[in-house]
Design an enzyme around this catalytic site. Structure first.
Site, mmCIF file in Angstrom:
data_model
loop_
_atom_site.group_PDB
_atom_site.id
_atom_site.type_symbol
_atom_site.label_atom_id
_atom_site.label_comp_id
_atom_site.label_asym_id
_atom_site.label_seq_id
_atom_site.Cartn_x
_atom_site.Cartn_y
_atom_site.Cartn_z
ATOM 1 N N ARG A 13 0.857 -1.174 0.000
ATOM 2 C CA ARG A 13 0.000 0.000 0.000
ATOM 3 C C ARG A 13 0.891 1.221 0.000
ATOM 4 N NH1 ARG A 13 -2.700 2.544 5.316
ATOM 5 N NH2 ARG A 13 -2.293 4.566 4.396
ATOM 6 N N HIS A 28 -2.651 10.812 1.658
ATOM 7 C CA HIS A 28 -2.079 10.564 2.979
ATOM 8 C C HIS A 28 -1.567 11.903 3.520
ATOM 9 C CE1 HIS A 28 -0.629 7.051 5.584
ATOM 10 N NE2 HIS A 28 -0.307 8.131 6.264
ATOM 11 N N GLU A 45 -6.992 7.868 7.173
ATOM 12 C CA GLU A 45 -7.272 8.504 8.466
ATOM 13 C C GLU A 45 -7.785 9.934 8.348
ATOM 14 O OE1 GLU A 45 -3.900 8.003 11.071
ATOM 15 O OE2 GLU A 45 -4.032 5.820 10.988
ATOM 16 N N ASN A 95 -6.917 1.017 10.461
ATOM 17 C CA ASN A 95 -5.568 1.218 10.997
ATOM 18 C C ASN A 95 -5.680 1.083 12.505
ATOM 19 O OD1 ASN A 95 -5.007 1.914 8.372
ATOM 20 N ND2 ASN A 95 -4.435 4.030 8.800
ATOM 21 N N TYR A 140 -3.631 0.564 16.269
ATOM 22 C CA TYR A 140 -2.354 0.610 16.989
ATOM 23 C C TYR A 140 -2.447 0.378 18.493
ATOM 24 C CZ TYR A 140 -0.138 2.402 12.799
ATOM 25 O OH TYR A 140 0.351 2.516 11.529
ATOM 26 N N GLU A 177 -3.216 -0.794 8.310
ATOM 27 C CA GLU A 177 -1.998 -0.445 9.060
ATOM 28 C C GLU A 177 -2.075 -1.093 10.427
ATOM 29 O OE1 GLU A 177 -1.010 3.685 9.749
ATOM 30 O OE2 GLU A 177 -1.392 4.208 7.655
HETATM 31 C C1 FCB Z 1 -0.789 6.392 11.301
HETATM 32 C C2 FCB Z 1 -0.417 7.026 9.986
HETATM 33 C C3 FCB Z 1 0.922 6.587 9.442
HETATM 34 C C4 FCB Z 1 1.944 6.424 10.529
HETATM 35 C C5 FCB Z 1 1.406 5.565 11.647
HETATM 36 C C6 FCB Z 1 2.397 5.307 12.751
HETATM 37 O O1 FCB Z 1 -1.646 7.229 11.983
HETATM 38 O O2 FCB Z 1 -1.401 6.755 9.020
HETATM 39 O O3 FCB Z 1 1.314 7.514 8.471
HETATM 40 O O4 FCB Z 1 2.362 7.657 10.972
HETATM 41 O O5 FCB Z 1 0.255 6.151 12.183
#
Ligand code: FCB
Length: 454
Positions: free
Chosen positions: A88, A132, A177, A303, A305, A362
């Site tokens: 991607r 992005h 995002e 995405n 995290y 992500e």
């Molecule tokens: C996300 C972003 C990516 C990167 C990661 C760690 O929010 O999409 O560009 O910065 O976090």
């Protein structure tokens, strides 16, 4: 690792996914390409913002970054060597249209053409993301995403890229995002374009939703069989404590942020609780909102995290903080590690919105890696992070979530926005002084996962 932990062996994990599951990598233009002033590229809001004194933690810019613009063939070879099935990438709008509209910069478009050809030749399927965060500065000067004309500008740009790459690229993404771009860039001021005005942020959000719809139509008109999605960062929002105040704040925050985009996208209009929260905080002053039309999408990108604990300071909307709790396991971003949250978010998205497909667009972690004297990068923490999140994704598959792919953020250490080069998310270590790439142990681990079923 306690016995309650899932099996982290890559072969065992791989067997929990269908054989056509797509394992890949994700990256974005400004974070890796460099070559900021080459071959006709125009300036973007990130070129401007990274030069504002104090805006970037280490005072750096994306001018050179990973020099991927010149080294993309080597980088693709690294990915292909690990067996990656997909990549991607994002297209830099200002490379393609330096002024944002009108004139096309052929050399900029040529770069993506070469990139796509090289990916296909290496057996790596491209997924092209159109936005992005690196809006052409020329468009920001005309009002940027706060101006309703952006819907037409974005659709025009989408058509230009789709016309050029659409004969070889079938997987597309409109936005990465939107909430981060709208809120961090226009309300919090910590991302480009660095504004601090909530009404503007909510106009930006609204125009992104409309621009998504317009761009999807533009892509479909030139690419038959395109698969188009959009990626949201939905982390696991929880009350920081079990008080009514925290619980209410957490519910308001997720309505005012995540559902703020997802509800309209799935045809429900803006969520009532989110309208109340933004309204009470004065964020809608002077904003006339009408519900955007439902968005067209083939897959929802997620995405993921971390866990986001919300702690209320009072009963007023937005009078809260979102911070990892002391004593919890955290990455170098100070983000709370929460693999179970990934499964829960996937299941919740499926239950609530039932998108046709979900792709993890992500997921990854920053740790302070270094190259040992023997040339190895022993990033055991990242391996554990990846394994636990992959296991959580497998749990979601078992629970019936139509999850089709997993794109790790990221192949290379890169420019981590306002933190500059101080946070390493790559599975490949980059020495920014020499541009030398070194596979971390996590890259080899991920390679074993990808190829386990081959
Ligand atoms: C996300 C972003 C990516 C990167 C990661 C760690 O929010 O999409 O560009 O910065 O976090």
């Amino acid at each position: 690792m306690t016995s309650a932990e899932p099996d982290l062996d890559p072969g065992v994990l791989a067997a929990r996914f269908p054989s056509d599951f797509v394992w890949g990598f994700a990256a974005s233009a400004y974070q890796i390409e460099g070559a900021a002033a080459e071959e006709g590229r125009g300036r973007s809001v990130w070129d401007t913002f990274s030069r504002v004194p104090g805006a970037i933690g280490d005072g750096q810019t994306g001018d050179v970054a990973c020099d991927h613009y010149h080294r993309f063939r080597d980088d693709i070879a690294l990915m292909a060597g690990l067996g990656a099935k997909a990549y991607r990438f994002s297209v830099s709008w200002s490379r393609v249209q330096p002024d944002g509209t009108g004139a096309i910069n052929a050399r900029g478009l040529d770069f993506y053409d070469r990139l796509v050809d090289a990916l296909l030749a290496a057996g790596v399927k491209p997924l092209a993301n159109l936005f992005h965060w690196d809006l052409p500065q020329a468009l920001q000067d005309r009002g940027g995403f706060a101006d309703a004309r952006i819907v037409g500008w974005f659709a025009e740009y989408a058509a230009v890229v789709a016309q050029r790459l659409g004969d070889r690229v079938s997987d597309w993404m409109t936005f990465n995002e939107p909430a981060v771009f709208a809120f961090l860039g226009h309300a919090d001021g910590i991302h480009a374009p660095g504004m601090r005005d909530w009404p503007t942020a909510l106009r930006v959000a609204d125009n992104q939703l409309r621009a998504h719809t317009a761009a999807v139509a533009a892509i479909r008109s030139v690419v038959t069989g395109a698969r188009i999605g959009i990626a949201f960062d939905v982390n696991q929002v929880v009350p920081a404590s079990d008080t009514d105040l925290d619980r209410r704040a957490a519910a308001q925050w997720s309505a005012a942020r995540d559902a703020w985009f997802l509800d309209p996208l799935f045809g429900r209009g803006y969520p009532q609780l989110g309208l109340e929260a933004h309204g009470n905080a004065g964020h809608l002053d002077g904003v006339e909102l009408t519900d955007p039309p439902a968005g067209d999408l083939d897959y929802l990108g997620l995405n993921y995290y971390r866990r986001d604990p919300v702690s209320a300071s009072s009963d007023r909307a937005f009078d809260w903080t979102i911070d990892a709790r002391p004593g919890t396991e955290q990455t170098q971003m100070d983000w709370e590690v929460a693999p179970d949250g990934l499964r829960d978010v996937l299941v919740a998205l499926h239950d609530e919105y039932a998108p046709r497909e979900i792709i993890i667009t992500e997921s990854g972690a920053a740790y302070p890696d270094s190259v040992d004297a023997d040339g190895r990068v022993r990033d055991d923490l990242r391996i554990e992070y990846l394994a636990r999140h992959v296991a959580a994704a497998a749990g979601a598959v078992a629970a019936g979530v139509p999850l089709r792919g997993y794109y790790v953020w990221s192949l290379l250490d890169n420019f981590e926005w306002s933190l500059g080069y101080t946070r390493r998310f790559g599975l490949v270590h980059v020495d920014f002084a020499t541009q030398r790439r070194t596979l971390k142990d996590s890259a080899r681990w991920y390679g074993r996962l990808i190829t386990a079923r081959a």
